[in-house]
Scaffold this active site. Structure first.
Site, mmCIF file in Angstrom:
data_model
loop_
_atom_site.group_PDB
_atom_site.id
_atom_site.type_symbol
_atom_site.label_atom_id
_atom_site.label_comp_id
_atom_site.label_asym_id
_atom_site.label_seq_id
_atom_site.Cartn_x
_atom_site.Cartn_y
_atom_site.Cartn_z
ATOM 1 C CE LYS A 180 43.541 29.364 38.710
ATOM 2 N NZ LYS A 180 42.750 30.442 38.050
ATOM 3 C CD GLU A 254 47.146 44.761 32.115
ATOM 4 O OE1 GLU A 254 46.516 45.728 32.620
ATOM 5 O OE2 GLU A 254 46.612 43.834 31.506
ATOM 6 C CB CYS A 289 42.379 46.436 31.867
ATOM 7 S SG CYS A 289 43.543 45.839 30.625
ATOM 8 C CD GLU A 388 39.183 47.910 35.752
ATOM 9 O OE1 GLU A 388 39.713 47.902 34.635
ATOM 10 O OE2 GLU A 388 39.617 47.245 36.723
#
Length: 493
Positions: A180, A254, A289, A388
């Site tokens: 996906k 992750e 990231c 973040e």
């Protein structure tokens, strides 16, 4: 770079292009032109069920898990070779969707995926399916069995690298996969499916279900899935883990990061500053990231670093990703652009100073751009230092002692990446060992595809790449073997 819209009206399910169950579509909008550049079907629950059923059949009854390892390796090697031969095409397709600058896209998007397949193939050379050991009560056979049907859910920022991190080890260990991709970047996933079929991957081993959050939710909650491999935000990761908990589905996550670059008081700025630029704004326009978004500087060198890094950020070329001189492209969406701008304003309200950037480039009236931004006078308790942001926005933080620098680096909900810079590499390595993070570099910034990658704390669970990446796709079975028969006594004279 191609400009013609790329359209798919079918789903790749069980190795074949089939009509979707519904009429919904997903439109891909260019972050450069703000125009539609592609369309794919939106897979509904029925389509997800068909994909998982095909993967289940291929795993339970098909040849793939039962092939000799060498035959699976040969197919995966052909996929790698096809990716390598067409990497320029792949780089352009990814950039078309997410605006990644071609300067980054060739290496960071396309060739990194090739490298991830290559690293997984290298790790597979040492993969042992069965080994006999001496147990406490007799001999035991330890077997590594493929975990089963894998739901691989991947993000938009580095779509092919994150696909490769999951698909390559899953295939090599004998699993089947339902992929996906992110709604923003489905085109390269379908492109890869075509390559996999060309490489000889058997029917049912790979399916691709395109769509939005509802499609992903249906996949991770499906009872036919044995393992979920997810890369994305912390919030989405929590939702995935909650869905997995319902059926005790295996899961690896992750997630995000807020990584620190520590410039020790003796750091060579000629080495450190280019690495920090490469690990921040130049890393996919900051949409990474692993980005080094907190730069920790000794107070005695703060002014010099602020001035030099500010000049470096201001000198980065912002523009069309197709221009080979462009270093910073647009954000993937208008919402992501606004998120960055809102965080800059939040930082200013908290007391941070905009040293460079801070808004939209004046010459970018179309597209979702944010100027490379350096925020000074940041303290680690500010929200801009803790959340973040996912863009070209970097926080500069003062410290007084080495211990304080380590404490600031570790005072985070995240632990994904980082770097330490010093004229003494051994000193930098000692400091690096004290930072609670999954990957950290000394006097540089890199992600090594042969080594385990993943996060501490909210940055995730599990590891990708290297032998550890293969281990994430196996179950261990212990077979207790009978004691060898005692030798018959020698006949008496």
């Amino acid at each position: 770079m191609t400009t013609a819209p790329v359209e798919y009206d079918k789903l790749f399910i069980g190795g074949r292009w089939t009509a979707p169950s519904g009429s919904g579509t997903v439109e891909i909008v260019s972050p450069v032109t703000e125009r539609i550049v592609g369309r794919v079907p939106e897979a509904g629950p029925e389509d997800v069920d068909r994909a998982v059923t095909a993967a289940r059949e291929a795993f339970d009854h098909g040849p793939w898990p039962r092939l000799p390892q060498a035959e699976r390796v040969a197919v995966v090697a052909r996929i790698r070779d096809l990716l390598a031969a067409r990497h320029q095409e792949l780089a352009e397709l990814v950039s078309l969707q997410n605006g990644s600058p071609m300067l980054f896209s060739v290496r960071g998007q396309a060739l990194s995926a090739v490298g991830a397949f290559g690293a997984a193939l290298a790790a597979a050379e040492g993969f042992v399916a069965e080994e006999e050991r001496t147990g406490t009560g007799g001999p035991v056979l330890v077997r590594r069995e493929p975990v089963g049907v894998v739901a691989a859910v991947t993000p938009w920022n580095v779509p092919q690298l994150t696909i490769a991190a999951k698909l390559a080890p899953a295939l090599l260990t004998g699993c089947t996969v339902v992929l996906k991709p992110a709604a923003e970047t489905p085109l390269d996933a379908n492109w890869l499916a075509e390559l996999c079929a060309e490489a000889g991957l058997p029917d049912g081993v790979l399916s691709v279900v395109t769509g939005g959050r509802e499609t992903g939710a249906a996949l991770v909650a499906h009872p036919g899935v044995d393992k979920i491999a997810f890369t994305g935000s912390v919030a989405a990761g929590r939702a995935v883990m909650a869905a997995a908990a319902e059926r005790l589905t295996r899961v690896s996550l992750e997630l995000g990061g807020k990584s620190a670059a520590i410039l020790l008081d003796d750091a060579d700025l000629a080495v450190a500053l280019p690495a920090i630029v490469a690990g921040t704004c130049a890393a996919n326009s900051g949409q990474a990231c692993v980005a080094l978004t907190r730069v920790l500087v000794h107070s005695s060198r703060y002014d010099a670093v602020a001035a030099a890094l500010g000049r470096a950020f201001a000198g980065l070329r912002v523009g069309d990703p197709a221009d080979p001189q462009t270093v910073v492209g647009p954000m993937v969406s208008r919402a992501q652009q606004q998120r960055n701008l809102d965080w800059i304003e939040t930082g200013k309200k908290e007391g941070a100073t905009v040293l460079t950037g801070g808004g939209v480039p004046e010459d970018r009236t179309t597209g979702w751009y944010v100027s490379p931004t350096l925020l000074g006078d940041v303290t680690n308790d500010m929200r801009v230092a803790r959340e973040e942001i996912f863009g070209p926005v970097v926080c500069l933080i003062r410290y007084e002692t080495e211990d304080e620098a380590v404490a600031i680096a570790n005072d985070s909900a995240y632990g994904l990446s980082g770097a330490v810079f010093s004229a003494d590499p051994e000193r930098a390595a000692r400091v690096a060992r004290r930072v609670r993070t999954g990957t950290i570099s000394v006097n540089g910034f890199r992600l090594d595809l042969a080594a385990p990658f993943g996060g501490f704390k909210n940055s995730g669970i599990g590891r990708e790449f290297g032998p550890e990446g293969l281990s994430a796709y196996v179950e261990y079975q212990t077979v207790n073997l009978p004691q060898p028969a005692a030798p018959a006594p020698a006949p008496s004279a």
